[in-house]
Motif scaffolding. Structure first.
Motif: not given
Ligand code: BGP
Length: 470
Positions: A183-210
């Motif tokens: 879910y949400p099962a869209l076909i939207d690469f650009k949104k996927g690209s934003q979601a991917a970038f934000n996931t990478i940022l979230a990973h880095a922010k969690a490491i900084a917090a850790f």
């Protein structure tokens, strides 16, 4: 000639699973996840219309299950924490005291039984309310994840052996925005690209917090990595393989382990107007907070050939604009899952990490074989005699052993999975466990592979005909 393959001292033997696939809902409050929502609205998406409400019902069985871990040779185990259970008001707001007690109990029970807990913070289970706010494509969700992660470090810090920010972060991007299996099962690469970038940022922010907690532990990420093989050594096939590899392998591996993005990916995304929005300070955070340990999930190789047909630029942008999958004649298949079985791929992957990622501390964090209708292999004692799984494990471990002999920094092997669990849209079609689960009674029975795993862990290796290695 058979030879004893003995693994390094203190090798991590164990398995992995995730909250959404194993816990079941139970009585401890939990917000709806995207899986609950998807199942409610489109049950037909799920094999035999089975959703995630009961799964392996680990929430009611965890004490008994931890004893089963001991009987199947676990010295370590990876679970994930459910964000929706920790923050039952949709992933934000007040924390759930009962959920904290539940996870503390499990972690203590694991430690008391000599099983090292590996804890993952996100395994495909976005709280539905946060998906409504845009999921990983939204900055608000990145902030909510950072505070959820911080709460976990605070509450469980002293009980966890290794931490992981994400399991297979590519999965929700491919599934949610490109291929339609999450879910949400869209076909939207650009949104996927934003979601991917934000996931990478979230990973880095969690490491900084850790890092602020100064825990006696390490934090990393678990990635699904398939080595990419071109159909031939022809320059066009090689180029196609290189692009596929950039999209599917380097896209997360480079930023999460090295802190930088692959230039080739950036130039393609720029050319086709698919770049996410970001700031310089995001890039700095990503650069300064990389994984300290890497989990390698390996199931199948990726085989690629150059495209035969021209791209229709009036269709949505997709990675397949640059290559086609190659269906290699004669490949060995797991016909139930539709995945190729290629044990040497695990070796090639380990060598890549040794040579191109600073030989970071790694382990095989998932590998396994899902088989349908396993009752066929049941003996009169209700035990599943899964020799195919034992051979699968041995073949992959033999190549892992070879990689270690050649200097790869591989510290352990975790099988997918411990007890048969719920497999997303495939529900219970394919069974992966060392232990079988009777869906009607909930009873658990150790499979032959569980006995083998126990034996292998005790002697820290197994006998193998090394002539099979190429
Ligand atoms: C991995 C996931 C697991 C698990 C496994 C088997 O990609 O991390 O959650 O599900 O694959 O795949 P499946 O369940 O789709 O058969």
């Amino acid at each position: 000639m058979k030879k004893m393959l003995t693994f390094p001292k203190d090798f991590w033997w164990g398995s992995a699973w995730s909250a959404e696939q194993a816990e079941g809902r139970g009585e401890i409050e939990k917000a709806k996840t995207i899986w609950d929502h998807w199942f409610e609205t489109e049950p037909n998406r799920f094999f035999e219309n089975i959703g995630p409400s009961v799964t392996t019902d680990h929430i009611h069985h965890y004490k008994e299950d931890i004893q089963l871990m001991k009987r199947t040779g676990h010295n370590s185990f990876r679970l994930s924490i459910s964000w929706s259970r920790m923050f039952p008001n949709g992933g934000q707001g007040g924390k759930n005291v009962e959920a904290i007690k539940f996870y503390k109990d499990i972690l203590k029970e694991l430690n008391d039984n000599g099983i090292k807990p590996f804890v993952n913070l996100f395994h495909f289970d976005m709280p539905y309310k946060l998906q409504e706010k845009g999921g990983w494509a939204s900055r608000e969700v990145v902030d909510a994840y950072e505070s959820y992660a911080t709460t976990c470090f605070e509450e469980f810090g002293g009980l966890v052996y290794k931490w992981f920010t994400f399991n297979e972060p590519l999965g929700p991007i491919l599934g949610g925005y490109i291929e339609g299996f999450h879910y949400p099962a869209l076909i939207d690469f650009k949104k996927g690209s934003q979601a991917a970038f934000n996931t990478i940022l979230a990973h880095a922010k969690a490491i900084a917090a850790f890092k602020k907690f100064n825990l006696n532990s390490e934090i990393g990420v678990i990635l699904n990595l398939s080595p990419t093989y071109p159909r031939s050594q022809n320059e066009y096939d090689k180029k196609a393989a290189e692009i596929a590899d950039t999209f599917y392998t380097r896209s997360f591996l480079d930023p999460m382990v090295k802190g930088t993005f692959p230039e080739k990916l950036v130039s393609i995304l720029k050319k086709y107007h698919q770049m996410p929005e970001y700031s310089d300070s995001d890039l700095k955070i990503i650069y300064s907070n990389t994984a300290q340990i890497l989990g390698l999930n390996y199931y199948e190789p990726r085989r690629v050939k150059s495209r035969l047909t021209a791209i229709n630029e009036n269709s949505p942008f997709l990675p397949e604009w640059f290559f086609e999958s190659y269906d290699m004649p004669g490949k060995k298949m797991n016909i139930y899952r539709g995945w190729e079985i290629y044990a040497k791929g695990i070796y090639d992957l380990c060598i890549d990490i040794r040579d191109n990622y600073g030989n970071i501390t790694s382990f095989i964090s998932e590998n396994g074989m899902g088989v349908a209708n396993e009752e066929r292999f049941m003996n009169e004692d209700n035990q599943i005699c899964d020799n195919y799984r034992i051979n699968f494990i041995k073949d992959h471990l033999a190549y892992t052993y070879k990689a270690i002999q050649e200097g790869c920094n591989i510290k352990g092997y975790h099988l997918w999975t411990f007890i048969d669990c719920w497999s997303w849209i495939n529900a219970y079609k394919n069974r992966y466990g060392l232990i079988s689960l009777d869906l009607t009674t909930g009873s658990r029975t150790i499979k032959k592979s569980g006995e083998f795993f126990n034996e292998m862990s005790k002697i820290n290796g197994f006998e193998y005909d090394t002539q099979k290695l190429v």
